[in-house]
Motif scaffolding. Structure first.
Motif, PDB file in Angstrom:
ATOM      1  N   GLY A 171      51.332 -23.570 -75.682  1.00 60.42           N
ATOM      2  CA  GLY A 171      51.010 -23.792 -77.088  1.00 60.42           C
ATOM      3  C   GLY A 171      51.346 -25.161 -77.612  1.00 60.42           C
ATOM      4  O   GLY A 171      50.986 -25.497 -78.735  1.00 60.42           O
ATOM      5  N   CYS A 172      52.054 -25.986 -76.809  1.00 58.60           N
ATOM      6  CA  CYS A 172      52.303 -27.367 -77.237  1.00 58.60           C
ATOM      7  C   CYS A 172      52.258 -28.265 -76.002  1.00 58.60           C
ATOM      8  O   CYS A 172      53.273 -28.789 -75.541  1.00 58.60           O
ATOM      9  N   ARG A 173      51.042 -28.396 -75.492  1.00 53.96           N
ATOM     10  CA  ARG A 173      50.806 -29.221 -74.315  1.00 53.96           C
ATOM     11  C   ARG A 173      49.348 -29.661 -74.341  1.00 53.96           C
ATOM     12  O   ARG A 173      48.545 -29.148 -75.132  1.00 53.96           O
ATOM     13  N   PHE A 174      49.009 -30.612 -73.479  1.00 55.25           N
ATOM     14  CA  PHE A 174      47.623 -31.047 -73.361  1.00 55.25           C
ATOM     15  C   PHE A 174      46.848 -30.028 -72.522  1.00 55.25           C
ATOM     16  O   PHE A 174      47.192 -29.763 -71.366  1.00 55.25           O
ATOM     17  N   ASP A 175      45.805 -29.469 -73.106  1.00 55.41           N
ATOM     18  CA  ASP A 175      44.904 -28.628 -72.326  1.00 55.41           C
ATOM     19  C   ASP A 175      44.078 -29.491 -71.378  1.00 55.41           C
ATOM     20  O   ASP A 175      43.695 -29.046 -70.295  1.00 55.41           O
ATOM     21  N   SER A 176      43.774 -30.714 -71.831  1.00 59.41           N
ATOM     22  CA  SER A 176      43.077 -31.660 -70.974  1.00 59.41           C
ATOM     23  C   SER A 176      43.531 -33.072 -71.300  1.00 59.41           C
ATOM     24  O   SER A 176      43.736 -33.423 -72.465  1.00 59.41           O
ATOM     25  N   CYS A 177      43.725 -33.865 -70.233  1.00 54.78           N
ATOM     26  CA  CYS A 177      44.115 -35.279 -70.352  1.00 54.78           C
ATOM     27  C   CYS A 177      43.257 -36.044 -69.361  1.00 54.78           C
ATOM     28  O   CYS A 177      43.497 -35.974 -68.147  1.00 54.78           O
ATOM     29  N   ALA A 178      42.238 -36.748 -69.877  1.00 59.59           N
ATOM     30  CA  ALA A 178      41.275 -37.408 -68.997  1.00 59.59           C
ATOM     31  C   ALA A 178      41.931 -38.460 -68.109  1.00 59.59           C
ATOM     32  O   ALA A 178      41.438 -38.762 -67.025  1.00 59.59           O
ATOM     33  N   ALA A 179      43.061 -39.022 -68.551  1.00 63.09           N
ATOM     34  CA  ALA A 179      43.736 -40.070 -67.789  1.00 63.09           C
ATOM     35  C   ALA A 179      44.575 -39.527 -66.642  1.00 63.09           C
ATOM     36  O   ALA A 179      45.088 -40.299 -65.825  1.00 63.09           O
ATOM     37  N   GLY A 180      44.750 -38.224 -66.557  1.00 66.43           N
ATOM     38  CA  GLY A 180      45.574 -37.644 -65.495  1.00 66.43           C
ATOM     39  C   GLY A 180      46.690 -36.795 -66.050  1.00 66.43           C
ATOM     40  O   GLY A 180      46.612 -36.271 -67.163  1.00 66.43           O
ATOM     41  N   HIS A 209      53.486 -24.388 -82.135  1.00 61.41           N
ATOM     42  CA  HIS A 209      53.351 -23.932 -80.747  1.00 61.41           C
ATOM     43  C   HIS A 209      52.143 -23.017 -80.579  1.00 61.41           C
ATOM     44  O   HIS A 209      52.195 -22.037 -79.828  1.00 61.41           O
ATOM     45  N   ASN A 210      51.067 -23.367 -81.265  1.00 62.45           N
ATOM     46  CA  ASN A 210      49.842 -22.589 -81.122  1.00 62.45           C
ATOM     47  C   ASN A 210      48.651 -23.529 -81.274  1.00 62.45           C
ATOM     48  O   ASN A 210      47.801 -23.344 -82.128  1.00 62.45           O
ATOM     49  N   CYS A 211      48.627 -24.561 -80.407  1.00 64.35           N
ATOM     50  CA  CYS A 211      47.616 -25.610 -80.526  1.00 64.35           C
ATOM     51  C   CYS A 211      46.905 -25.834 -79.194  1.00 64.35           C
ATOM     52  O   CYS A 211      47.534 -25.770 -78.129  1.00 64.35           O
ATOM     53  N   GLY A 212      45.627 -26.127 -79.280  1.00 69.63           N
ATOM     54  CA  GLY A 212      44.869 -26.589 -78.130  1.00 69.63           C
ATOM     55  C   GLY A 212      44.633 -28.078 -78.288  1.00 69.63           C
ATOM     56  O   GLY A 212      44.004 -28.504 -79.255  1.00 69.63           O
ATOM     57  N   VAL A 213      45.151 -28.896 -77.348  1.00 68.60           N
ATOM     58  CA  VAL A 213      45.129 -30.351 -77.508  1.00 68.60           C
ATOM     59  C   VAL A 213      44.375 -30.992 -76.350  1.00 68.60           C
ATOM     60  O   VAL A 213      44.626 -30.672 -75.179  1.00 68.60           O
TER      61      VAL A 213
END
Length: 220
Positions: free
Chosen positions: A191-200, A166-170
């Motif tokens: 800490g456990c999510r997409f910081d960026s998702c190009a698809a939406g 739970h300490n990730c940049g994704v």
């Protein structure tokens, strides 16, 4: 037809010559087993190699077109050259893994970076954080575990990431499909999510442990 040794040749010299011949044959067929204690082990282009590490630091370099290259790095770097098939272990951190373009590469990093270059297929483990995973792009398959670090999926790739702490940049790039698994729960939380998702907007999977970005299927 090769020449035989003269009958009067001393036995020790005959043994030496036969040993050198066997070694040369081993090099020709590309089979190398060596100890890479306190230094670097290099697998030449086209060879198949297996390296052991008795004491760090150990660095392994598979130079390219290696049908099979296995080794352990410790307090060092493991590099899989272009067009190679590699499998690396980490005996002692820090360990960094570099999978060069067009390689098929499995490795463990610890307190370090795992990089999957253009067009490579990679699978990375994390023996001890922080671990950073970078799938550069055009990766048909790039799986990895990050911890206290970042997981990045470059453009036009298929990636599956696990965040162990739970300490990730994704991040999931343009044209890519990505899966992010949070084994301890709270997928999509801090800490456990997409910081960026190009698809939406990412989708939370029915298992409650995974998120998907793009057209990636949820884990079964």
């Amino acid at each position: 037809m090769g020449r035989s040794l003269p009958a009067q040749t001393p036995r020790w010299l005959q043994a030496l010559a036969l040993g050198l011949l066997a070694f040369a044959v081993g090099i020709v067929v590309g089979c190398v087993t060596a100890d890479c204690s306190n230094g670097a082990c290099v697998c030449p282009p086209g060879a198949s190699c297996e390296f052991e590490c008795d004491a760090p630091p150990c660095h392994v370099e598979c130079e390219g077109d290696n049908p099979e290259c296995e080794g352990s790095c410790a307090n060092g770097d493991c590099t899989c050259g272009p067009g190679s098939n590699c499998e690396f272990e980490c005996d002692a951190p820090p360990c960094h893994v570099e999978c060069e373009p067009g390689s098929d590469c499995v490795g463990d990093c610890a307190n370090g970076n795992c990089t999957c270059e253009l067009g490579s297929s990679c699978a990375f483990g994390c023996d001890a954080g922080p671990c950073h995973v970078d799938c550069v792009g055009d990766n048909p398959s790039c799986d990895g575990t990050c911890a206290n670090g970042s997981c990045t999926c470059g453009p036009n790739s298929a990636c599956a990431f696990t965040c162990s702490d739970h300490n990730c940049g994704v991040n999931c790039g343009e044209g890519s499909s990505c899966v992010l698994t949070c084994p301890t729960g709270d997928a999509g939380g801090q800490g456990c999510r997409f910081d960026s998702c190009a698809a939406g907007e990412p989708t939370l999977c029915p298992d409650g442990l995974s998120l998907v970005c793009g057209d990636a299927p949820c884990p079964s």
